[in-house]
Design an enzyme around this catalytic site. Structure first.
Site, PDB file in Angstrom:
ATOM      1  N   ARG A   1       0.819  -1.225   0.000  1.00  0.00           N
ATOM      2  CA  ARG A   1       0.000   0.000   0.000  1.00  0.00           C
ATOM      3  C   ARG A   1       0.848   1.269   0.000  1.00  0.00           C
ATOM      4  O   ARG A   1       0.485   2.265  -0.622  1.00  0.00           O
ATOM      5  CB  ARG A   1      -0.931  -0.007   1.208  1.00  0.00           C
ATOM      6  CG  ARG A   1      -2.032  -1.068   1.082  1.00  0.00           C
ATOM      7  CD  ARG A   1      -3.096  -0.777   2.077  1.00  0.00           C
ATOM      8  NE  ARG A   1      -4.106  -1.810   2.150  1.00  0.00           N
ATOM      9  CZ  ARG A   1      -5.111  -1.777   2.996  1.00  0.00           C
ATOM     10  NH1 ARG A   1      -5.238  -0.756   3.835  1.00  0.00           N
ATOM     11  NH2 ARG A   1      -6.003  -2.737   3.033  1.00  0.00           N
TER      12      ARG A   1
ATOM     13  N   ASP B   1     -15.608   9.792   8.755  1.00  0.00           N
ATOM     14  CA  ASP B   1     -14.521   8.822   8.594  1.00  0.00           C
ATOM     15  C   ASP B   1     -13.218   9.615   8.698  1.00  0.00           C
ATOM     16  O   ASP B   1     -13.214  10.823   8.487  1.00  0.00           O
ATOM     17  CB  ASP B   1     -14.608   8.136   7.221  1.00  0.00           C
ATOM     18  CG  ASP B   1     -13.886   6.800   7.186  1.00  0.00           C
ATOM     19  OD1 ASP B   1     -14.543   5.748   7.226  1.00  0.00           O
ATOM     20  OD2 ASP B   1     -12.635   6.812   7.138  1.00  0.00           O
TER      21      ASP B   1
HETATM   22  C1  LIG Z   1     -13.984  -1.670   7.391  1.00  0.00           C
HETATM   23  S1  LIG Z   1     -14.583  -0.028   7.215  1.00  0.00           S
HETATM   24  C2  LIG Z   1     -16.198  -0.192   7.939  1.00  0.00           C
HETATM   25  C3  LIG Z   1     -17.220   0.655   7.236  1.00  0.00           C
HETATM   26  C4  LIG Z   1     -18.638   0.545   7.777  1.00  0.00           C
HETATM   27  N1  LIG Z   1     -18.729   1.063   9.115  1.00  0.00           N
HETATM   28  C5  LIG Z   1     -19.133  -0.871   7.717  1.00  0.00           C
HETATM   29  O1  LIG Z   1     -19.288  -1.516   8.755  1.00  0.00           O
HETATM   30  O2  LIG Z   1     -19.381  -1.376   6.612  1.00  0.00           O
HETATM   31  C6  LIG Z   1     -13.654   0.824   8.496  1.00  0.00           C
HETATM   32  C7  LIG Z   1     -13.622   2.324   8.312  1.00  0.00           C
HETATM   33  O3  LIG Z   1     -13.101   2.915   9.502  1.00  0.00           O
HETATM   34  C8  LIG Z   1     -12.331   4.034   9.128  1.00  0.00           C
HETATM   35  N2  LIG Z   1     -11.390   4.399  10.212  1.00  0.00           N
HETATM   36  C9  LIG Z   1     -10.227   3.791  10.555  1.00  0.00           C
HETATM   37  N3  LIG Z   1      -9.626   4.454  11.555  1.00  0.00           N
HETATM   38  C10 LIG Z   1     -10.425   5.498  11.868  1.00  0.00           C
HETATM   39  C11 LIG Z   1     -10.347   6.574  12.808  1.00  0.00           C
HETATM   40  N4  LIG Z   1      -9.294   6.697  13.633  1.00  0.00           N
HETATM   41  N5  LIG Z   1     -11.356   7.475  12.848  1.00  0.00           N
HETATM   42  C12 LIG Z   1     -12.418   7.374  11.999  1.00  0.00           C
HETATM   43  N6  LIG Z   1     -12.541   6.397  11.084  1.00  0.00           N
HETATM   44  C13 LIG Z   1     -11.566   5.474  11.009  1.00  0.00           C
HETATM   45  C14 LIG Z   1     -11.628   3.596   7.857  1.00  0.00           C
HETATM   46  O4  LIG Z   1     -11.179   4.681   7.095  1.00  0.00           O
HETATM   47  C15 LIG Z   1     -12.730   2.775   7.174  1.00  0.00           C
HETATM   48  O5  LIG Z   1     -13.425   3.535   6.220  1.00  0.00           O
END
Ligand SMILES: C[S@@+](CC[C@H](N)C(=O)[O-])C[C@H]1O[C@@H](n2cnc3c(N)ncnc32)[C@H](O)[C@@H]1O
Length: 269
Positions: free
Chosen positions: A39, A139
């Site tokens: 990545r 996000d």
């Molecule tokens: C696997 S996705 C889950 C998306 C959705 N909530 C779902 O369940 O389908 C995880 C998301 O968390 C976000 N994320 C990771 N670290 C974060 C942080 N410190 N604050 C806010 N969002 C975060 C990532 O960018 C990503 O878009």
């Protein structure tokens, strides 16, 4: 390792781990080394660097635009419409008994499918395209938020949606993609919020918070910090929705399990 395009040592990996933990709360275990390499290799190319140590030095100097690209590269954004479907009827039932206006927060929205699923659930519940509901969707990753704001999805991304929902809530584009209807789009406000930040510029209280499939990337201490900040932002009888492999037993004094991965405040007045 020698056949690689870029030099990437264990020490480099440890520095990357420390940086992503510091800036986004994400804990990466040793098994993620290959993922990190592939990545971030794109970022090294973009910056015309040949060694990870130089890239890390750039980040450590506090280059804020590169830090954003770094975080965006290391988040995992998998999501889809009506993921963990059983939560949506629970949300509808919960909101049904409440006095509008309703305020919801989707706290790790990724590319928007989750927030729009909440919005469609609300439109179905109130049987109108303009229900008295506002949804904050956030996000840390700015690139997924950009995509979410467009509300445009490919045929593959729309696959999991019923034909009925597709017809009712989307406008077909000429290239096989579809765009969420403007009324549904307007229910949702997308903002960058890092759950790790000390302060969130957020106006509560919320009737429900969806924080699904993101806590798994954080260690227990970070999860607890975040959960402590969710509690005062939730209405007394509000609900917190977690992902299928997430559990908050370690903060039992704060949240109590109410159903399958649905929590309520432990101390309700
Ligand atoms: C696997 S996705 C889950 C998306 C959705 N909530 C779902 O369940 O389908 C995880 C998301 O968390 C976000 N994320 C990771 N670290 C974060 C942080 N410190 N604050 C806010 N969002 C975060 C990532 O960018 C990503 O878009």
């Amino acid at each position: 390792m020698t056949s690689r395009e870029f030099t990437f040592t264990q020490q480099d990996f440890d520095r990357v781990r420390a940086l992503i933990h510091e800036h986004a709360g994400i804990s990466l275990n040793q098994s993620k080394q290959e993922m990190v390499y592939s990545r971030l290799a794109k970022r090294l190319r973009a910056n015309r660097l040949t060694a990870f140590s130089d890239y890390i030095a750039l980040l450590e100097r506090g280059n804020s635009s590169e830090r954003e690209a770094f975080i965006n590269s290391l988040t995992t954004n998998l999501t889809f419409f009506f993921r963990e479907e059983h939560h949506f009827p629970i949300l509808a039932e919960h909101v049904k008994s409440r006095k509008p206006p309703i305020s919801l927060w989707c706290a790790a929205s990724s590319t928007g499918e989750e927030a729009y699923s909440m919005a469609m659930t609300m439109a179905d519940l109130y049987d109108t395209m303009r229900p008295p509901v506002s949804i904050l969707a956030s996000d840390v990753d700015t690139s997924v938020l950009e995509k979410a704001r467009t509300g445009i999805y490919s045929a593959a991304q729309l696959e999991k949606l019923s034909q009925e929902k597709l017809r009712k809530y989307f406008i077909q584009e000429s290239d096989g993609q579809a765009r969420i209807r403007p009324e549904i789009r307007e229910m949702v406000t997308f903002r960058q919020i890092n759950l790790l930040d000390e302060r969130w510029a957020i106006q509560g209280p919320f009737d429900a918070i969806f924080c699904r499939n993101v806590m798994i990337y954080f260690d227990k201490h970070t999860q607890e910090r975040i959960l402590r900040k969710f509690a005062p932002l939730l209405r007394q009888d509000g609900l917190l929705f977690a992902g299928h492999s997430e559990s908050f037993h370690h903060v039992a004094g704060l949240f109590r399990l109410r159903g399958k991965t649905v929590y309520e405040l432990a101390n309700q007045i």
